[in-house]
Motif scaffolding. Structure first.
Motif: not given
Length: 519
Positions: A113, A116, A120
């Protein structure tokens, strides 16, 4: 067939994929088009997972392979970014700042995560330059093909960025970023720091002409006179240092892969196929204190050596870069060790006072993340004690690091041994560093190239403590992966000297004493 294609280098894979796509196009029809698209996506997904890369875009542009002259890889222009979801934050920086209400807030999450989240944030930053392609490679999968692992290529209006993701530290090493991109990242709470030089003054080496006296082994039960009940079997120590001379007789008792070695370049990227070597002699000296057959306190411990100080400055200081330190640390806590899942103890017999506030905050976060992986980080307090209190070094100054000071044969605190407050200690009720002291004056150990040498410094006290931790962990295996509890247990294996009454802040909990290891 699929296995062979997945084993290809990126450029070859892209060419193979295009060739196979032309075969798929022969199926025709709308359903065939959708099937081709699904197959292509599946191949790309499998390949990227296998290689640990995020984008194949740059490999599909043939002109990239001929741009070697235009690739920027200078370590002095590289930057390091750390995600804002780290739990080890400097409390002094938690005050709300203008624009903080617009920040994207992330909870502490898994490594996947975190990656990610990083992508982003990078995507948000790259909107400042729409013609930007980003490729992130896991540190465990760095390799050198058309481009180096950390690279920046400009071609017309298009910018290609390639960087390394340090999985265990929540950090990324990237080539130079445009200021608008940096501004956007910092607005979101990301730390963006330059790849600063780290200069370490090595101890003076005095080559021995007589038989060595390994007096530092007296910290063992009965002064090391009896055969050791615990020798570090099954325990792993990682060294951040100048390397190691594995051919020294002190390591001749080692078989198989009891010593693993990695070298990191100035951008913190593993140098492929690098053979073990010592870029000075400090690393060999430290390694022998840990695991030498004669000088070693834990002679059967598994050693993982990360060479991160690989240059010498004009004045003789050892030189590395911030990215090198982080790259080596990431490898130690993430991939090193006998099982490839990280070491239990990291020994950093190095330190520097010359870091910017931003560097310090980033190091604080990164080492906090290393501790979060279950590793205890041990570091030398520094050798500036003659200048008075408060001249101690990073990383030992950080609260989640075991800082080690030095004493001599007569239990006297070495005049050079530093002391002071922990970083971020706003209360400053009493100096809390070092946490512990160990032998650090006239320490005899291995010299790179053969023979033995004497050195002085807290950088030699640190491996005494790291080795002691290995023996304690061997006796109490239930402490594995619990750095805080292991550190607390370490402090129970100490003794104090009545002569230290006037120098109490300089000895912490006292001197390491492993007599309690006896049944």
């Amino acid at each position: 067939m699929m296995g062979k294609i997945l084993a290809l280098a990126p450029e070859e894979f892209v060419r193979a994929l295009e060739k196979q796509s032309s075969v798929w196009r022969g199926s025709g029809g709308f359903a065939g088009k959708r099937h081709r698209r699904d197959l292509r996506r599946r191949w790309i997904r499998l390949y990227k997972n296998k290689r640990g890369i995020q984008s194949l875009a740059q490999y599909s542009r043939r002109e990239i392979s001929g741009l070697a002259a235009d690739i920027e890889v200078s370590p002095k222009s590289s930057v390091i970014i750390l995600l804002p979801d780290n739990r080890y934050l400097d409390e002094q920086s938690d005050k709300a700042s203008p624009g903080s209400e617009n920040k994207i807030t992330f909870p502490h999450t898994s490594e996947t995560d975190s990656r990610k989240q990083l992508r982003r944030l990078m995507h948000l930053a790259m909107t400042s330059r729409s013609q930007t392609t980003l490729d992130l490679i896991n540190a465990s999968n760095t390799y050198r093909q058309a481009l180096p692992a950390v690279a920046r290529v400009s071609r017309g209006d298009r910018l290609f960025l390639r960087g390394v993701y340090l999985e265990a530290l929540g950090a990324v090493i990237l080539p130079r970023l445009e200021q608008p991109m940096i501004d956007i990242l910092e607005e979101q709470g990301v730390e963006v720091v330059p790849n600063s030089e780290i200069l370490v003054r090595p101890p003076e080496i005095q080559e021995l002409q007589t038989s060595p006296d390994f007096w530092h082994r007296r910290i063992l039960p009965n002064g090391g006179a009896l055969p050791q009940a615990y020798q570090g079997n099954g325990i792993s120590i990682g060294l951040l240092d100048t390397g190691i001379d594995v051919d020294h007789p002190e390591f001749s008792h080692r078989t198989g892969d009891h010593i693993v070695y990695r070298q990191f370049d100035l951008n913190g990227v593993e140098v492929p196929g690098a053979s073990p070597r010592d870029f000075g002699s400090h690393g060999t000296h430290v390694a022998s204190i840990c695991a030498g057959q004669n000088a070693g306190i834990s002679p059967q411990v598994h050693l993982s050596v990360a060479a991160v100080l690989t240059e010498q400055s004009e004045n003789g200081a050892l030189r590395g870069y911030f990215a090198q330190l982080l790259g080596g640390l990431n490898w130690l806590v993430n991939e090193a060790g006998p099982h490839g899942d990280g070491v239990q103890i990291v020994n950093a017999s190095l330190g520097t006072r010359h870091l910017t506030r931003e560097d310090i905050r980033s190091l604080y976060k990164a080492i906090g993340n290393a501790a979060d992986q279950g590793a205890v980080v041990v570091a030398a307090i520094g050798n500036n004690g003659n200048l008075g209190m408060g001249n101690h070094c990073f990383p030992a100054k950080l609260e989640h690091v075991v800082a080690v000071g030095a004493i001599d044969r007569d239990d006297r605190v070495a005049p050079f041994s530093d002391w002071g407050y922990s970083y971020g200690d706003a209360a400053r009720q009493a100096p809390s560093k070092p946490n512990i002291v160990g032998p650090g004056v006239d320490i005899h150990s291995a010299l790179a190239g053969g023979g033995y040498a004497s050195m002085n410094g807290s950088s030699l006290s640190a491996p005494c403590i790291s080795s002691a931790l290995a023996l304690i962990l061997e006796k109490y295996p239930e402490l594995t992966g619990q750095p805080r509890r292991l550190t607390e247990t370490l402090m129970e294996f100490t003794r104090c000297n009545q002569n230290w009454a006037n120098s109490a802040p300089r000895v912490g909990h006292g001197c390491i004493d492993l007599e309690g290891l006896l049944p």
